[in-house]
Scaffold this active site. Structure first.
Site, PDB file in Angstrom:
ATOM      1  CB  CYS A  80      72.715  71.308 -23.548  1.00 18.14           C
ATOM      2  SG  CYS A  80      73.433  72.670 -22.585  1.00 18.14           S
ATOM      3  CB  CYS A 139      68.778  69.778 -22.662  1.00 20.76           C
ATOM      4  SG  CYS A 139      67.562  70.812 -21.846  1.00 20.76           S
ATOM      5  CB  CYS A 168      64.856  69.581 -18.210  1.00 27.62           C
ATOM      6  SG  CYS A 168      65.364  71.155 -18.768  1.00 27.62           S
ATOM      7  CD  GLU A 187      58.105  71.037 -19.569  1.00 25.31           C
ATOM      8  OE1 GLU A 187      58.057  70.760 -20.754  1.00 25.31           O
ATOM      9  OE2 GLU A 187      58.875  70.489 -18.762  1.00 25.31           O
TER      10      GLU A 187
END
Ligand code: SAH
Ligand code: SF4
Length: 350
Positions: free
Chosen positions: A117, A120, A337, A93
């Site tokens: 993580c 995320c 994200c 992306e």
């Protein structure tokens, strides 16, 4: 066209290509200028090159590399997001944000991410592969061309998309160096920012290489117990070690470090964390960017309420830490994200 991706080549690589084709050396400069100054999308529009050379270029190199697969614009028009498909069908992306006079492109350096993580969306995908320098460069050129069509230009590059840039250090820095080249795209180093999860040896390497590129570190927690839960790599590079690397960076570069903090309700938004952050950052040339969490499919945490965001900020300011609360942009287009890619995977899985 298949063949090597044109944006993977450095200027010296182009010199070698034309030497191999028994073409004059200045052809390298022509191609470089066409690709990075005039933003030519294909050899067909490189009119200062002879037709034979244009054809050979088109046959020998891939000038697209990234195919836009899904494109979305946020309802307020400020944020555009493109999900690109790479030559091997993997997806990454890129996001363009327009606000005030800024035109900021947020680029990816890996398909997926291996840092795990849990909050995320990219971390939830796991690591798929590193991007090449050309695949990183091509994301920027895509939006630079788009903006050029309306007489506009990029003002900032942030390496905050999918992936951990310092896990793919060589390709990321090669890409930025290519974009910063004064004879080509000519982007100013100080308008670029790399965000890292905190890979200490690579922060040290980055510091020693003395570029003017800005650095951001994703901190998110200021005690090792909590940070190791949110950012598993903290077990390898815990907060005291990270602090040493950050201080070395600010003292060597004399540049202000950005610390990123995604506020998660009742996880890292309390007084204790704010106070620990003040203590951790004491004496360091830094600024804290606070952003309420973007909720993701695979993580139960929620963004902090406005009241708690305000209270957190107050502790930082009282402690002498400068701080900006960022607005979450492009929520309606999953501009966080990795979110569009995971959403697309989920849609495909149904
Ligand atoms: N891997 C690098 C850069 C990409 S992530 C890094 O971790 O710094 C860019 C930023 O978005 C990081 O600060 C990251 O912690 C943050 N981020 C990731 N998921 C998020 C979420 N769901 N909500 C808010 N910020 C998030
Ligand atoms: Fe990777 Fe950064 Fe996401 Fe962590 S926050 S999983 S390092 S992209």
């Amino acid at each position: 066209m298949s063949g090597p991706l044109a944006y993977d080549l450095s200027f010296e690589d182009w010199v070698a290509v034309f030497a191999g084709w028994n073409e004059p050396r200045y052809r390298a400069r022509q191609v470089w200028s066409q690709l990075y100054r005039r933003l030519a999308p294909t050899p067909a529009s490189m009119m200062d090159l002879p037709a034979g050379v244009r054809q050979k270029l088109a046959e020998s190199f891939d000038f697209s590399g990234l195919r836009p697969h899904i494109e979305r614009t946020s309802s307020d028009g400020t944020t555009e997001k493109t999900l690109f498909r790479l030559a091997d069908q993997k997806e990454v992306e890129t996001v363009l944000m327009r606000y005030d006079q800024r035109r900021t492109v947020c680029i990816s350096t890996q398909a997926g991410c291996g840092m795990g993580c849990p909050f995320c969306a990219t971390g939830q995908m796991g690591f798929l592969r590193h991007l090449t320098s050309g695949e990183i460069v091509a994301q920027v050129l895509h939006f630079a061309r788009r903006l050029a069509q309306s007489g506009d230009r990029l003002t900032n590059i942030v390496v905050m998309g999918m992936g951990e840039p310092f896990h793919n250090y060589d390709a990321t820095l090669a890409a930025l160096d290519r974009l910063h080249d004064a004879d080509g795209f000519g982007f100013a180093e100080r308008r670029s920012t790399i965000s890292t999860v905190g890979l200490v040896p690579m922060i040290d390497r980055f510091t020693s290489e003395r570029r003017q590129i800005n650095l951001a570190v994703s901190l998110h927690a200021a005690t090792d117990e909590l940070r190791s839960k949110m950012i598993p790599i903290n077990q390898r590079y815990p907060l005291p070690v990270l602090r040493e690397a950050c201080r070395n960076y600010t003292e060597t570069s004399r540049r202000r470090l950005t610390l990123e903090w995604a506020l998660i309700e009742d996880v890292n938004d309390g007084q204790d964390q704010a106070e620990a952050l003040v203590a951790w950052a004491r004496g360091m040339l830094c600024h804290v960017n606070v952003i309420p969490l973007n909720p993701t499919r695979g993580y139960a945490g929620q963004p902090s309420t406005q009241h708690r965001v305000g209270a957190f900020r107050e502790v930082l300011e009282r402690g002498g830490l400068s701080c900006t609360v960022r607005v979450r942009r492009g929520l309606d287009i999953q501009a966080g994200c990795g979110q569009l890619a995971t959403e697309n995977q989920a849609a495909l899985a149904v």
